[in-house]
Design a protein around this motif. Structure first.
Motif, PDB file in Angstrom:
ATOM      1  N   ARG A  35       0.777  -1.292  -0.128  1.00 29.10           N
ATOM      2  CA  ARG A  35       0.254   0.003   0.045  1.00 29.10           C
ATOM      3  C   ARG A  35       0.930   1.143  -0.055  1.00 29.10           C
ATOM      4  O   ARG A  35       0.359   2.006  -0.664  1.00 29.10           O
ATOM      5  CB  ARG A  35      -0.964  -0.102   1.127  1.00 29.10           C
ATOM      6  N   ALA A  36       1.835   1.163   0.650  1.00 26.03           N
ATOM      7  CA  ALA A  36       3.080   2.429   0.564  1.00 26.03           C
ATOM      8  C   ALA A  36       3.575   2.684  -0.683  1.00 26.03           C
ATOM      9  O   ALA A  36       3.672   3.418  -1.172  1.00 26.03           O
ATOM     10  CB  ALA A  36       3.960   2.091   1.866  1.00 26.03           C
ATOM     11  N   VAL A  37       3.813   1.540  -1.301  1.00 27.95           N
ATOM     12  CA  VAL A  37       4.394   1.754  -2.766  1.00 27.95           C
ATOM     13  C   VAL A  37       3.313   2.268  -3.782  1.00 27.95           C
ATOM     14  O   VAL A  37       3.820   3.184  -4.402  1.00 27.95           O
ATOM     15  CB  VAL A  37       4.739   0.385  -3.441  1.00 27.95           C
ATOM     16  N   VAL A  38       2.056   2.051  -3.476  1.00 26.91           N
ATOM     17  CA  VAL A  38       1.201   2.490  -4.248  1.00 26.91           C
ATOM     18  C   VAL A  38       0.854   4.148  -3.859  1.00 26.91           C
ATOM     19  O   VAL A  38       0.768   4.837  -4.928  1.00 26.91           O
ATOM     20  CB  VAL A  38      -0.356   1.943  -4.275  1.00 26.91           C
ATOM     21  N   CYS A  39       1.116   4.439  -2.706  1.00 29.64           N
ATOM     22  CA  CYS A  39       0.932   5.888  -2.351  1.00 29.64           C
ATOM     23  C   CYS A  39       2.187   6.567  -2.853  1.00 29.64           C
ATOM     24  O   CYS A  39       2.201   7.861  -3.656  1.00 29.64           O
ATOM     25  CB  CYS A  39       1.344   5.888  -0.877  1.00 29.64           C
ATOM     26  N   LEU A  40       3.250   5.926  -3.092  1.00 29.77           N
ATOM     27  CA  LEU A  40       4.427   6.478  -3.672  1.00 29.77           C
ATOM     28  C   LEU A  40       4.288   6.619  -5.167  1.00 29.77           C
ATOM     29  O   LEU A  40       4.629   7.592  -5.787  1.00 29.77           O
ATOM     30  CB  LEU A  40       5.877   5.512  -3.537  1.00 29.77           C
ATOM     31  N   GLN A  41       3.433   5.634  -5.775  1.00 32.47           N
ATOM     32  CA  GLN A  41       3.042   5.624  -7.218  1.00 32.47           C
ATOM     33  C   GLN A  41       2.448   6.842  -7.340  1.00 32.47           C
ATOM     34  O   GLN A  41       2.798   7.663  -8.531  1.00 32.47           O
ATOM     35  CB  GLN A  41       2.570   4.346  -7.655  1.00 32.47           C
ATOM     36  N   GLU A  42       1.337   7.151  -6.714  1.00 36.51           N
ATOM     37  CA  GLU A  42       0.510   8.262  -6.576  1.00 36.51           C
ATOM     38  C   GLU A  42       1.369   9.677  -6.587  1.00 36.51           C
ATOM     39  O   GLU A  42       0.853  10.473  -7.420  1.00 36.51           O
ATOM     40  CB  GLU A  42      -0.696   8.370  -5.688  1.00 36.51           C
ATOM     41  N   MET A  43       2.278   9.639  -5.790  1.00 33.87           N
ATOM     42  CA  MET A  43       2.973  10.609  -5.839  1.00 33.87           C
ATOM     43  C   MET A  43       3.867  11.049  -6.910  1.00 33.87           C
ATOM     44  O   MET A  43       4.014  12.295  -7.421  1.00 33.87           O
ATOM     45  CB  MET A  43       4.003  10.867  -4.376  1.00 33.87           C
ATOM     46  N   ALA A  44       4.557   9.939  -7.333  1.00 33.33           N
ATOM     47  CA  ALA A  44       5.341   9.976  -8.510  1.00 33.33           C
ATOM     48  C   ALA A  44       4.736  10.276  -9.750  1.00 33.33           C
ATOM     49  O   ALA A  44       5.250  10.810 -10.742  1.00 33.33           O
ATOM     50  CB  ALA A  44       6.344   8.937  -8.622  1.00 33.33           C
ATOM     51  N   ALA A  45       3.689   9.582  -9.939  1.00 35.72           N
ATOM     52  CA  ALA A  45       3.298   9.517 -11.364  1.00 35.72           C
ATOM     53  C   ALA A  45       2.876  10.840 -11.975  1.00 35.72           C
ATOM     54  O   ALA A  45       3.428  10.980 -13.251  1.00 35.72           O
ATOM     55  CB  ALA A  45       1.700   8.678 -11.265  1.00 35.72           C
ATOM     56  N   PRO A  46       2.411  11.917 -11.381  1.00 36.13           N
ATOM     57  CA  PRO A  46       2.337  13.266 -11.993  1.00 36.13           C
ATOM     58  C   PRO A  46       3.450  13.737 -12.558  1.00 36.13           C
ATOM     59  O   PRO A  46       3.553  14.364 -13.669  1.00 36.13           O
ATOM     60  CB  PRO A  46       1.377  14.063 -10.960  1.00 36.13           C
ATOM     61  N   VAL A  47       4.517  13.645 -11.865  1.00 32.53           N
ATOM     62  CA  VAL A  47       5.855  14.133 -12.212  1.00 32.53           C
ATOM     63  C   VAL A  47       6.504  13.372 -13.453  1.00 32.53           C
ATOM     64  O   VAL A  47       6.909  14.048 -14.559  1.00 32.53           O
ATOM     65  CB  VAL A  47       6.870  13.802 -11.019  1.00 32.53           C
ATOM     66  N   LEU A  48       6.322  11.985 -13.313  1.00 36.12           N
ATOM     67  CA  LEU A  48       6.713  11.372 -14.310  1.00 36.12           C
ATOM     68  C   LEU A  48       6.087  11.523 -15.630  1.00 36.12           C
ATOM     69  O   LEU A  48       6.698  11.583 -16.751  1.00 36.12           O
ATOM     70  CB  LEU A  48       6.692   9.806 -14.133  1.00 36.12           C
ATOM     71  N   ARG A  49       4.652  11.612 -15.457  1.00 35.96           N
ATOM     72  CA  ARG A  49       3.723  12.132 -16.530  1.00 35.96           C
ATOM     73  C   ARG A  49       4.204  13.230 -17.342  1.00 35.96           C
ATOM     74  O   ARG A  49       4.052  13.453 -18.457  1.00 35.96           O
ATOM     75  CB  ARG A  49       2.248  12.040 -16.303  1.00 35.96           C
ATOM     76  N   ALA A  50       4.547  14.365 -16.453  1.00 31.30           N
ATOM     77  CA  ALA A  50       5.003  15.585 -16.872  1.00 31.30           C
ATOM     78  C   ALA A  50       6.072  15.594 -17.918  1.00 31.30           C
ATOM     79  O   ALA A  50       6.376  16.404 -18.683  1.00 31.30           O
ATOM     80  CB  ALA A  50       5.032  16.509 -15.802  1.00 31.30           C
ATOM     81  N   ARG A  51       7.058  14.456 -17.581  1.00 32.45           N
ATOM     82  CA  ARG A  51       8.123  14.480 -18.192  1.00 32.45           C
ATOM     83  C   ARG A  51       8.055  13.528 -19.609  1.00 32.45           C
ATOM     84  O   ARG A  51       8.986  13.097 -20.315  1.00 32.45           O
ATOM     85  CB  ARG A  51       9.450  13.514 -17.400  1.00 32.45           C
ATOM     86  N   GLY A  52       6.590  13.033 -19.718  1.00 30.19           N
ATOM     87  CA  GLY A  52       6.404  12.204 -21.089  1.00 30.19           C
ATOM     88  C   GLY A  52       6.535  10.785 -20.690  1.00 30.19           C
ATOM     89  O   GLY A  52       6.761   9.870 -21.606  1.00 30.19           O
ATOM     90  N   LYS A  54       5.281   7.291 -19.354  1.00 33.46           N
ATOM     91  CA  LYS A  54       3.787   6.641 -19.329  1.00 33.46           C
ATOM     92  C   LYS A  54       3.904   5.597 -18.052  1.00 33.46           C
ATOM     93  O   LYS A  54       4.502   4.683 -18.179  1.00 33.46           O
ATOM     94  CB  LYS A  54       3.411   5.712 -20.475  1.00 33.46           C
ATOM     95  N   VAL A  55       3.191   6.017 -17.069  1.00 34.99           N
ATOM     96  CA  VAL A  55       3.044   5.000 -15.867  1.00 34.99           C
ATOM     97  C   VAL A  55       1.645   4.722 -15.642  1.00 34.99           C
ATOM     98  O   VAL A  55       0.918   5.760 -15.813  1.00 34.99           O
ATOM     99  CB  VAL A  55       4.014   5.672 -14.505  1.00 34.99           C
ATOM    100  N   ARG A  56       1.364   3.864 -14.821  1.00 35.54           N
ATOM    101  CA  ARG A  56       0.056   3.604 -14.284  1.00 35.54           C
ATOM    102  C   ARG A  56       0.025   3.144 -12.727  1.00 35.54           C
ATOM    103  O   ARG A  56       0.753   2.305 -12.286  1.00 35.54           O
ATOM    104  CB  ARG A  56      -0.424   2.468 -14.862  1.00 35.54           C
ATOM    105  N   VAL A  57      -0.715   3.667 -11.974  1.00 38.84           N
ATOM    106  CA  VAL A  57      -0.625   3.644 -10.380  1.00 38.84           C
ATOM    107  C   VAL A  57      -1.639   2.267 -10.502  1.00 38.84           C
ATOM    108  O   VAL A  57      -2.897   2.183 -11.060  1.00 38.84           O
ATOM    109  CB  VAL A  57      -1.447   4.800  -9.773  1.00 38.84           C
ATOM    110  N   TRP A  58      -1.068   1.513  -9.679  1.00 43.97           N
ATOM    111  CA  TRP A  58      -1.937   0.059  -9.517  1.00 43.97           C
ATOM    112  C   TRP A  58      -3.193   0.452  -8.822  1.00 43.97           C
ATOM    113  O   TRP A  58      -3.408   1.152  -8.025  1.00 43.97           O
ATOM    114  CB  TRP A  58      -1.146  -0.753  -8.636  1.00 43.97           C
ATOM    115  N   ASN A  59      -4.030  -0.689  -9.192  1.00 44.41           N
ATOM    116  CA  ASN A  59      -5.310  -0.517  -8.757  1.00 44.41           C
ATOM    117  C   ASN A  59      -5.656  -1.699  -7.775  1.00 44.41           C
ATOM    118  O   ASN A  59      -5.759  -2.751  -8.332  1.00 44.41           O
ATOM    119  CB  ASN A  59      -6.425  -0.658  -9.703  1.00 44.41           C
ATOM    120  N   LEU A  60      -5.202  -1.440  -6.473  1.00 42.59           N
ATOM    121  CA  LEU A  60      -5.399  -2.875  -5.768  1.00 42.59           C
ATOM    122  C   LEU A  60      -6.840  -3.059  -5.099  1.00 42.59           C
ATOM    123  O   LEU A  60      -7.356  -2.245  -4.512  1.00 42.59           O
ATOM    124  CB  LEU A  60      -4.590  -2.268  -4.529  1.00 42.59           C
ATOM    125  N   ASP A  61      -7.137  -4.190  -5.371  1.00 41.04           N
ATOM    126  CA  ASP A  61      -8.361  -4.657  -5.104  1.00 41.04           C
ATOM    127  C   ASP A  61      -8.479  -4.639  -3.632  1.00 41.04           C
ATOM    128  O   ASP A  61      -9.889  -4.536  -2.959  1.00 41.04           O
ATOM    129  CB  ASP A  61      -8.765  -6.016  -5.523  1.00 41.04           C
TER     130      ASP A  61
END
Lengths: 65, 165
Positions: A35-52, A54-61
């Protein structure tokens, strides 16, 4: 120089606290770490996307909101 | 991720893969602080085809038949991009064989041992692998005798000394 010397114990305390937190995180149960990794993904994704990048944040069931 | 692991278990039970274990950053996260990653790296032992070839194609076909789609090198399984890496050398064969049995939210699974993850980092040799080895040494509980055996068997003692002065 004097100011630097007075800062040293405080900085040492901060680094020690940071280190202790990393060890505490390392000791968490695996599902909590995932769950902490997914929080890290949520934080990092906008920054990485802004750099072009492509990343996807995991959808944990099993994730609790 | 529970459902993702259940799907991997179904694939193993059905013989689509012989054995699997979580590796990469998520495998490392099992032993150390949470590490940022966007893929779930899964090492797999594949069944040999009648022609004696190893191919990921039957695995991808089985996943497509279950409705999971590929994107680049990954397959999206229940919301998680999974990258399958076939065991391509003796170190990975051993890592899969000795992987640690565990469970995630009641789903049984396997994670590559910390000592093997270190050896894989040494063998791969990128800057981020070196950093990961540092984190393992700092935070993971390692069996140093077991690690010494892995390094010796796979000719990685020199690299270990080089990376851990």
């Amino acid at each position: 120089m004097e100011a630097m010397d007075t800062l040293k114990p405080e900085i040492a305390r901060l680094f020690a606290a940071k280190e202790a937190r990393r060890h505490k995180l390392a000791a968490l149960p695996f599902p909590e770490k995932v769950r902490a990794v997914v929080c890290l993904q949520e934080m990092a994704a906008p920054v990485l996307r802004a750099r072009g990048i492509k990343v996807r944040v995991w959808n944990l069931d099993d994730r609790v909101a | 991720m529970k459902r993702t692991l259940q799907v991997l278990n179904e694939l193993e039970r059905g013989g689509v893969i012989e054995r699997y274990a979580i590796g990469g950053a998520m495998g490392a996260t099992f032993y150390v602080e949470p590490l940022l990653t966007f893929d779930l790296d899964v090492f797999v032992v594949l069944p040999q085809s009648t022609a004696g070839l190893l191919s990921l194609a039957p695995l991808y076909e089985a996943l497509r038949a279950r409705g999971y789609t590929e994107e680049g090198e990954c397959v999206f399984i229940e919301g998680v991009p999974v990258q399958f890496l076939p065991a391509y050398n003796a170190l990975l064969d051993e890592a899969l064989m000795d992987a640690r049995e565990t469970s995630y939210e009641e789903a049984p699974t396997r994670v590559v041992r910390a000592e093997h993850l270190i050896a894989i980092c040494l063998q791969t040799g990128r800057d981020k692998d070196r950093e990961r080895v540092r984190i393992f040494r700092e935070q993971a509980e390692l069996d140093m005798n077991y690690l010494a055996g892995v390094l010796q068997r796979h000719g990685l003692e020199g690299k270990w000394k080089q990376w851990t002065p």
